[in-house]
Design an enzyme around this catalytic site. Structure first.
Site, PDB file in Angstrom:
ATOM      1  N   HIS A 101       0.682  -1.237  -0.037  1.00  0.00           N
ATOM      2  CA  HIS A 101       0.009  -0.028  -0.089  1.00  0.00           C
ATOM      3  C   HIS A 101       0.778   1.310   0.120  1.00  0.00           C
ATOM      4  O   HIS A 101       1.958   1.282   0.542  1.00  0.00           O
ATOM      5  CB  HIS A 101      -0.965  -0.116   1.219  1.00  0.00           C
ATOM      6  CG  HIS A 101      -0.281  -0.220   2.672  1.00  0.00           C
ATOM      7  ND1 HIS A 101       0.211   1.121   3.338  1.00  0.00           N
ATOM      8  CD2 HIS A 101      -0.200  -1.095   3.566  1.00  0.00           C
ATOM      9  CE1 HIS A 101       0.711   0.848   4.088  1.00  0.00           C
ATOM     10  NE2 HIS A 101       0.360  -0.477   4.556  1.00  0.00           N
TER      11      HIS A 101
ATOM     12  N   ASP B 287      -0.106   4.409   1.254  1.00  0.00           N
ATOM     13  CA  ASP B 287      -0.483   5.374   2.221  1.00  0.00           C
ATOM     14  C   ASP B 287       0.058   5.015   3.590  1.00  0.00           C
ATOM     15  O   ASP B 287       0.557   4.002   3.713  1.00  0.00           O
ATOM     16  CB  ASP B 287      -2.051   5.529   2.353  1.00  0.00           C
ATOM     17  CG  ASP B 287      -2.815   4.336   2.804  1.00  0.00           C
ATOM     18  OD1 ASP B 287      -2.229   3.069   2.220  1.00  0.00           O
ATOM     19  OD2 ASP B 287      -3.661   4.283   3.544  1.00  0.00           O
TER      20      ASP B 287
ATOM     21  N   ASP C 219       6.341   0.529   7.424  1.00  0.00           N
ATOM     22  CA  ASP C 219       5.003   0.078   7.013  1.00  0.00           C
ATOM     23  C   ASP C 219       4.676   1.137   6.006  1.00  0.00           C
ATOM     24  O   ASP C 219       4.108   2.185   6.045  1.00  0.00           O
ATOM     25  CB  ASP C 219       4.128   0.540   8.111  1.00  0.00           C
ATOM     26  CG  ASP C 219       2.549   0.194   8.037  1.00  0.00           C
ATOM     27  OD1 ASP C 219       2.217  -0.413   7.059  1.00  0.00           O
ATOM     28  OD2 ASP C 219       1.789   0.626   9.052  1.00  0.00           O
TER      29      ASP C 219
ATOM     30  N   GLU D  71      -5.049   1.609   2.586  1.00  0.00           N
ATOM     31  CA  GLU D  71      -4.949   0.442   3.623  1.00  0.00           C
ATOM     32  C   GLU D  71      -5.110   0.877   5.014  1.00  0.00           C
ATOM     33  O   GLU D  71      -5.663   0.215   5.728  1.00  0.00           O
ATOM     34  CB  GLU D  71      -3.825  -0.365   3.254  1.00  0.00           C
ATOM     35  CG  GLU D  71      -3.572  -1.581   3.982  1.00  0.00           C
ATOM     36  CD  GLU D  71      -2.827  -1.527   5.344  1.00  0.00           C
ATOM     37  OE1 GLU D  71      -3.349  -2.452   6.023  1.00  0.00           O
ATOM     38  OE2 GLU D  71      -2.651  -0.392   5.828  1.00  0.00           O
ATOM     39  N   GLU D  72      -4.455   2.272   5.289  1.00  0.00           N
ATOM     40  CA  GLU D  72      -4.336   2.481   6.736  1.00  0.00           C
ATOM     41  C   GLU D  72      -5.418   2.959   7.413  1.00  0.00           C
ATOM     42  O   GLU D  72      -5.742   3.236   8.633  1.00  0.00           O
ATOM     43  CB  GLU D  72      -3.269   3.783   7.009  1.00  0.00           C
ATOM     44  CG  GLU D  72      -1.851   3.168   6.576  1.00  0.00           C
ATOM     45  CD  GLU D  72      -1.128   2.272   7.459  1.00  0.00           C
ATOM     46  OE1 GLU D  72      -1.956   1.847   8.385  1.00  0.00           O
ATOM     47  OE2 GLU D  72      -0.009   1.871   7.513  1.00  0.00           O
TER      48      GLU D  72
ATOM     49  N   GLU E 179       2.152  -7.237   3.436  1.00  0.00           N
ATOM     50  CA  GLU E 179       3.016  -7.050   4.518  1.00  0.00           C
ATOM     51  C   GLU E 179       2.942  -7.882   5.810  1.00  0.00           C
ATOM     52  O   GLU E 179       1.900  -8.473   6.093  1.00  0.00           O
ATOM     53  CB  GLU E 179       2.491  -5.295   4.897  1.00  0.00           C
ATOM     54  CG  GLU E 179       1.414  -5.208   5.457  1.00  0.00           C
ATOM     55  CD  GLU E 179       1.060  -3.756   5.838  1.00  0.00           C
ATOM     56  OE1 GLU E 179       1.741  -3.219   6.493  1.00  0.00           O
ATOM     57  OE2 GLU E 179       0.022  -3.507   5.452  1.00  0.00           O
TER      58      GLU E 179
END
Length: 425
Positions: free
Chosen positions: A97, A99, A130, A164-165, A192
């Site tokens: 991802h 973001d 991340d 995603e976040e 991840e």
């Protein structure tokens, strides 16, 4: 929850907050990683366009085919593809991802979007763990393999997704339902994972189901000077006690059994309180919100019945509703008889990597991939590294980052060379 040669080598960043070059030349993969980290894709206004343009540039440099999928205004998925020699076989999907989560800059030693590298080679930036590291590790592993003249039977797709976040509801959750995703013909996916402070590498074969529950308590209002009966606050007190007693029992279960990880127990936290209009008025309504993460070993129906019982026991006028209720409990096989797992674990064994199998304690886009029937493993090759995802001073050491490229350069050939499966003819 990332190799080959460039025409131009980028300069290393000296310790300090300025981000200016004063040191020797650094590995070009590290330079590329730091360039990506400087693209501000933080919520609530991530610069997705800049990230996609950056990744498209790398894809073009690598000779990968690329396309974008518009999910909704401002939400774009980039797909980069390395075609296999047998396009009829199911593909390998490398997902990441674009973001990152917000920062509290006052708690950072270095500005969180300058990708400062200190004298120990630690690169400080939001997204360092991340998961911008993994995105670049995928790409640089492919660069190395292509430079070596390698090719594989199975096609490798890289997807770079938004949102995603904040749950992936405008990202992967939508994307897996689109014809463009189905056209990828996915056989196995990597996504991840988490850093590991020990020598072992964490490998996640499933995830908890996130439930966000809001409990509303109705009761008798009145003047703040009186002992009002049947108040909303009394009912809320009982609700909170029931939920937090369960929380404590799960915490003690985790604490008392060293074989368990956070992914094996149900985590529960009180995250919101609402109610009241004035200090001298007993409110007629109060509400409390809970964030609950449930492992795939728990019976979801039975747990909801428990929630309903806690609300009934608190008195009349107590109701609950879900703001998120994930019911998917799919897990990916880690049996040695499974060809995908055999390829993954075998490649790790060659590198003498110690793997620790776990249920992911939170949630990633892997859950959406598994929900549509594809095996997925969460894996970020970061051992001997503190877990700093979403934390202040998030960093990744450049040597850990570079070793991750080595690891993916072993994993990808193994996965992309899995022999045809019975379902593939």
């Amino acid at each position: 929850m990332c190799f080959g040669s460039f025409a131009t080598l980028g300069p290393a960043m000296a310790p300090g907050k300025t981000g200016k070059s004063t040191g020797p030349l650094e590995d070009p993969s590290v330079t590329l990683f730091r360039e990506y980290l400087r693209i501000d894709t933080v919520h609530p206004k991530p610069d997705y366009e800049a990230a996609i343009q950056f990744l498209e540039r790398i894809g073009t440099d690598l000779g990968l085919t690329g396309k974008t999928v518009d999910l909704s205004p401002g939400y774009v998925v980039l797909i980069l593809t390395w075609p296999g020699t047998n396009p009829h076989l199911r593909s390998i999907l490398l997902n990441s991802h674009t973001d990152v989560v917000p920062v509290f800059e006052e708690h950072w030693t270095y500005p969180p979007f300058e990708a400062v590298k200190d004298s120990q080679g630690n690169i400080y930036a939001r997204g360092a763990q991340d998961m911008k590291c993994v995105s670049i590790q995928y790409l640089e592993a492919i660069r190395r393999l292509k430079t070596e003249g390698k090719s594989f039977a199975r096609t490798i797709h890289l997807t770079f997704v938004p949102d995603e976040e904040v749950g992936g509801h405008k990202g992967m959750e939508v994307f897996v339902q689109r014809p463009e995703f189905r056209a990828l013909n996915v056989g196995f996916a990597l996504d991840e994972g988490l850093a590991s402070p020990s020598d072992t590498f964490s490998v996640f074969y499933g995830e908890k189901s996130p439930w966000w529950i809001k409990v509303k308590c109705m009761g008798s209002p009145g003047h703040g000077s009186r002992f009002i009966s049947n108040t909303a606050a009394e009912k809320m007190h009982k609700v909170i006690n029931s939920f937090l007693a369960f929380r404590e029992s799960e915490r003690q279960r985790l604490k008392s059994d060293s074989s368990l990880t956070l992914g094996d127990v149900t985590s529960l936290n009180l995250t919101m309180l609402e109610g009241g209009v004035s200090f001298n008025v007993v409110p007629s309504e109060m509400a409390v919100g809970f964030d609950v993460r449930i492992p795939p070993t728990m019976d979801l129906k039975a747990f909801e019945e428990q929630v309903a019982a806690w609300c009934r026991d608190a008195g009349d006028g107590v109701t609950y509703e879900f703001f998120q209720k994930c019911m998917d409990q799919n897990v990916t096989s880690t049996e040695e008889s499974d060809p995908w797992w055999k390829a993954f674990s075998g490649a790790c064994s060659v590198r003498k990597l110690q793997l620790k199998l776990e249920i992911f304690p939170a949630a990633t886009d892997s859950r959406y991939i598994r929900a549509v029937g594809h095996p997925a493993i969460g894996f970020s090759p970061m051992n001997r590294t503190p877990v700093l995802l979403h934390d202040h001073n998030e960093f990744l050491n450049e040597q850990v980052f570079l070793r991750g490229i080595d690891i993916y350069a072993r994993l990808l050939p193994a996965l992309a060379s899995v022999p045809p499966l019975p379902t593939e003819g």
